[in-house]
Write an enzyme that holds these catalytic residues in place. Sequence first.
Site, PDB file in Angstrom:
ATOM      1  N   ASN A  29       0.802  -1.071   0.103  1.00  0.00           N
ATOM      2  CA  ASN A  29      -0.110   0.026  -0.090  1.00  0.00           C
ATOM      3  C   ASN A  29       0.924   1.381  -0.103  1.00  0.00           C
ATOM      4  O   ASN A  29       1.500   1.436   0.951  1.00  0.00           O
ATOM      5  CB  ASN A  29      -0.891   0.060   1.234  1.00  0.00           C
ATOM      6  CG  ASN A  29      -1.745   1.256   1.356  1.00  0.00           C
ATOM      7  OD1 ASN A  29      -1.895   1.980   0.277  1.00  0.00           O
ATOM      8  ND2 ASN A  29      -2.064   1.598   2.656  1.00  0.00           N
ATOM      9  N   TRP A  30       1.100   1.780  -1.187  1.00  0.00           N
ATOM     10  CA  TRP A  30       1.959   2.951  -1.540  1.00  0.00           C
ATOM     11  C   TRP A  30       1.464   4.241  -0.693  1.00  0.00           C
ATOM     12  O   TRP A  30       1.796   5.284  -0.617  1.00  0.00           O
ATOM     13  CB  TRP A  30       2.416   3.242  -2.754  1.00  0.00           C
ATOM     14  CG  TRP A  30       3.243   2.266  -3.293  1.00  0.00           C
ATOM     15  CD1 TRP A  30       3.829   1.105  -2.633  1.00  0.00           C
ATOM     16  CD2 TRP A  30       3.627   1.998  -4.534  1.00  0.00           C
ATOM     17  NE1 TRP A  30       4.594   0.240  -3.101  1.00  0.00           N
ATOM     18  CE2 TRP A  30       4.532   0.845  -4.688  1.00  0.00           C
ATOM     19  CE3 TRP A  30       3.508   2.674  -5.919  1.00  0.00           C
ATOM     20  CZ2 TRP A  30       4.944   0.474  -5.605  1.00  0.00           C
ATOM     21  CZ3 TRP A  30       4.084   2.254  -7.209  1.00  0.00           C
ATOM     22  CH2 TRP A  30       4.843   1.023  -6.850  1.00  0.00           C
ATOM     23  N   LYS A  31      -0.038   4.262  -0.514  1.00  0.00           N
ATOM     24  CA  LYS A  31      -0.716   5.613   0.118  1.00  0.00           C
ATOM     25  C   LYS A  31      -0.361   6.796  -1.060  1.00  0.00           C
ATOM     26  O   LYS A  31      -0.334   6.759  -2.069  1.00  0.00           O
ATOM     27  CB  LYS A  31      -0.104   6.087   1.322  1.00  0.00           C
ATOM     28  CG  LYS A  31      -0.098   4.777   2.361  1.00  0.00           C
ATOM     29  CD  LYS A  31       0.154   5.128   3.808  1.00  0.00           C
ATOM     30  CE  LYS A  31       0.382   3.732   4.880  1.00  0.00           C
ATOM     31  NZ  LYS A  31      -0.205   4.311   6.149  1.00  0.00           N
ATOM     32  N   HIS A  41      -9.554   1.557   4.655  1.00  0.00           N
ATOM     33  CA  HIS A  41      -8.342   1.584   5.555  1.00  0.00           C
ATOM     34  C   HIS A  41      -8.543   2.776   6.598  1.00  0.00           C
ATOM     35  O   HIS A  41      -9.456   3.504   6.340  1.00  0.00           O
ATOM     36  CB  HIS A  41      -7.154   2.503   4.528  1.00  0.00           C
ATOM     37  CG  HIS A  41      -5.912   2.283   5.131  1.00  0.00           C
ATOM     38  ND1 HIS A  41      -5.411   3.376   5.845  1.00  0.00           N
ATOM     39  CD2 HIS A  41      -4.901   1.477   4.866  1.00  0.00           C
ATOM     40  CE1 HIS A  41      -4.168   2.898   6.439  1.00  0.00           C
ATOM     41  NE2 HIS A  41      -3.795   1.790   5.692  1.00  0.00           N
ATOM     42  N   GLU A  90      -6.655   5.136   7.487  1.00  0.00           N
ATOM     43  CA  GLU A  90      -6.499   6.554   7.227  1.00  0.00           C
ATOM     44  C   GLU A  90      -7.725   7.016   6.353  1.00  0.00           C
ATOM     45  O   GLU A  90      -8.120   8.454   6.825  1.00  0.00           O
ATOM     46  CB  GLU A  90      -5.365   6.740   6.274  1.00  0.00           C
ATOM     47  CG  GLU A  90      -4.167   6.609   6.965  1.00  0.00           C
ATOM     48  CD  GLU A  90      -3.043   5.795   6.254  1.00  0.00           C
ATOM     49  OE1 GLU A  90      -2.810   5.976   5.219  1.00  0.00           O
ATOM     50  OE2 GLU A  90      -2.115   5.377   6.890  1.00  0.00           O
ATOM     51  N   GLU A 116      -5.799  -4.398  10.731  1.00  0.00           N
ATOM     52  CA  GLU A 116      -4.699  -3.421  10.900  1.00  0.00           C
ATOM     53  C   GLU A 116      -4.847  -2.656  12.119  1.00  0.00           C
ATOM     54  O   GLU A 116      -5.632  -1.571  12.256  1.00  0.00           O
ATOM     55  CB  GLU A 116      -4.767  -2.122   9.758  1.00  0.00           C
ATOM     56  CG  GLU A 116      -4.494  -2.867   8.388  1.00  0.00           C
ATOM     57  CD  GLU A 116      -3.659  -1.869   7.426  1.00  0.00           C
ATOM     58  OE1 GLU A 116      -2.752  -2.311   7.037  1.00  0.00           O
ATOM     59  OE2 GLU A 116      -4.306  -1.121   7.100  1.00  0.00           O
ATOM     60  N   GLY A 140       2.313   2.652  10.715  1.00  0.00           N
ATOM     61  CA  GLY A 140       3.270   3.698  10.438  1.00  0.00           C
ATOM     62  C   GLY A 140       4.027   4.273  11.634  1.00  0.00           C
ATOM     63  O   GLY A 140       4.703   5.302  11.714  1.00  0.00           O
ATOM     64  N   SER A 200       3.322  -1.899  10.444  1.00  0.00           N
ATOM     65  CA  SER A 200       4.687  -1.886  10.395  1.00  0.00           C
ATOM     66  C   SER A 200       5.301  -3.503  10.246  1.00  0.00           C
ATOM     67  O   SER A 200       6.032  -3.736  11.070  1.00  0.00           O
ATOM     68  CB  SER A 200       5.042  -1.395  11.910  1.00  0.00           C
ATOM     69  OG  SER A 200       4.578  -0.259  12.052  1.00  0.00           O
ATOM     70  N   GLY A 242       2.601  -1.023   4.386  1.00  0.00           N
ATOM     71  CA  GLY A 242       3.021   0.303   3.852  1.00  0.00           C
ATOM     72  C   GLY A 242       4.243   0.729   3.864  1.00  0.00           C
ATOM     73  O   GLY A 242       5.028   0.616   2.726  1.00  0.00           O
ATOM     74  N   GLY A 243       4.916   1.212   4.730  1.00  0.00           N
ATOM     75  CA  GLY A 243       6.202   2.080   4.691  1.00  0.00           C
ATOM     76  C   GLY A 243       7.229   1.176   3.996  1.00  0.00           C
ATOM     77  O   GLY A 243       8.163   1.496   3.093  1.00  0.00           O
TER      78      GLY A 243
HETATM   79  C1  PEP Z   1      -0.763   0.512   6.019  1.00  0.00           C
HETATM   80  O1  PEP Z   1      -0.565   1.723   5.431  1.00  0.00           O
HETATM   81  O2  PEP Z   1      -1.754  -0.215   5.626  1.00  0.00           O
HETATM   82  C2  PEP Z   1       0.214   0.124   6.657  1.00  0.00           C
HETATM   83  C3  PEP Z   1       0.233  -1.044   7.316  1.00  0.00           C
HETATM   84  O3  PEP Z   1       1.508   0.973   6.933  1.00  0.00           O
HETATM   85  P1  PEP Z   1       2.624   0.438   7.600  1.00  0.00           P
HETATM   86  O4  PEP Z   1       3.185  -0.841   7.195  1.00  0.00           O
HETATM   87  O5  PEP Z   1       3.953   1.578   7.191  1.00  0.00           O
HETATM   88  O6  PEP Z   1       2.471   0.531   9.189  1.00  0.00           O
END
Ligand code: PEP
Length: 250
Positions: A9-11, A95, A97, A164, A170, A209, A230-231
Amino acid sequence: MNRPLIVANWKLNKTINETNAFIEVLIPLAKDTNDIDIVIAPPFTALHSAHLALKESNIRLSAQNLFHEDKGAFTGEISPLMLVDVGCNYVIIGHSERRQYFQETNEIINKKIKAALKHALTPIFCIGESLAEREAEKTFDIIRIQLAEGLKEIKPEGIIIAYEPIWAIGTGKTATPEQAQEVHNFIRNWLLSFYGKDASKIRIIYGGSVTPENIESLMNCIDVDGGLVGGASLKADSFAKIVNYRRRKS
Ligand code: PEP
């Protein structure tokens, strides 16, 4: 365990050029990974070029959101029809966010899941509790409500659940494998009681994470069928290490 699924997930990250550069590095690194499903979710603007670049590969494409109508006077929105048209097979829905910054409710999310399924897009339906909710021991209540309202009038075929915990997204704070397994097992049992035995085939993936270092211990949990990253998905070599977690072991 179901066939593993790892989603990037690049956001709000990556231009078209950056997307193409990432894919060029990832394809050879992921080409022998035939025992898991690999998906990347670029921003809308890079979906078309990503689709072209991924064509001959084993990597599939996801959007990060959609609107529930097919077309009409909804300025700024993107429909499921358009996502199929641009080559998406998956779409991330609900999500945290989107819930937090765009006021998406369980009711809106339910409409989006229905719209995705109507067009044979696989929804990756995100659920999870905040830190305050976990500390108040409300995790299971929140998960139960999100599942019941999000999946209202929806059949089990073709859905994916992403657990999640918001406090792990993040933040660098991953849920321990025990914490992840506990909630995944709760979700599995809820799905089994809602849908019957077919629910054992629904993939439940973990997000929060995920890194090349912790993927293996999370994937060793019986009810964890994959990861939403994500990251650590923003660099091709880091994401490649995650999708190759099994091969690194042997
Ligand atoms: C996400 O955006 O779905 C996510 C899990 O981000 P991260 O891996 O950065 O915590």
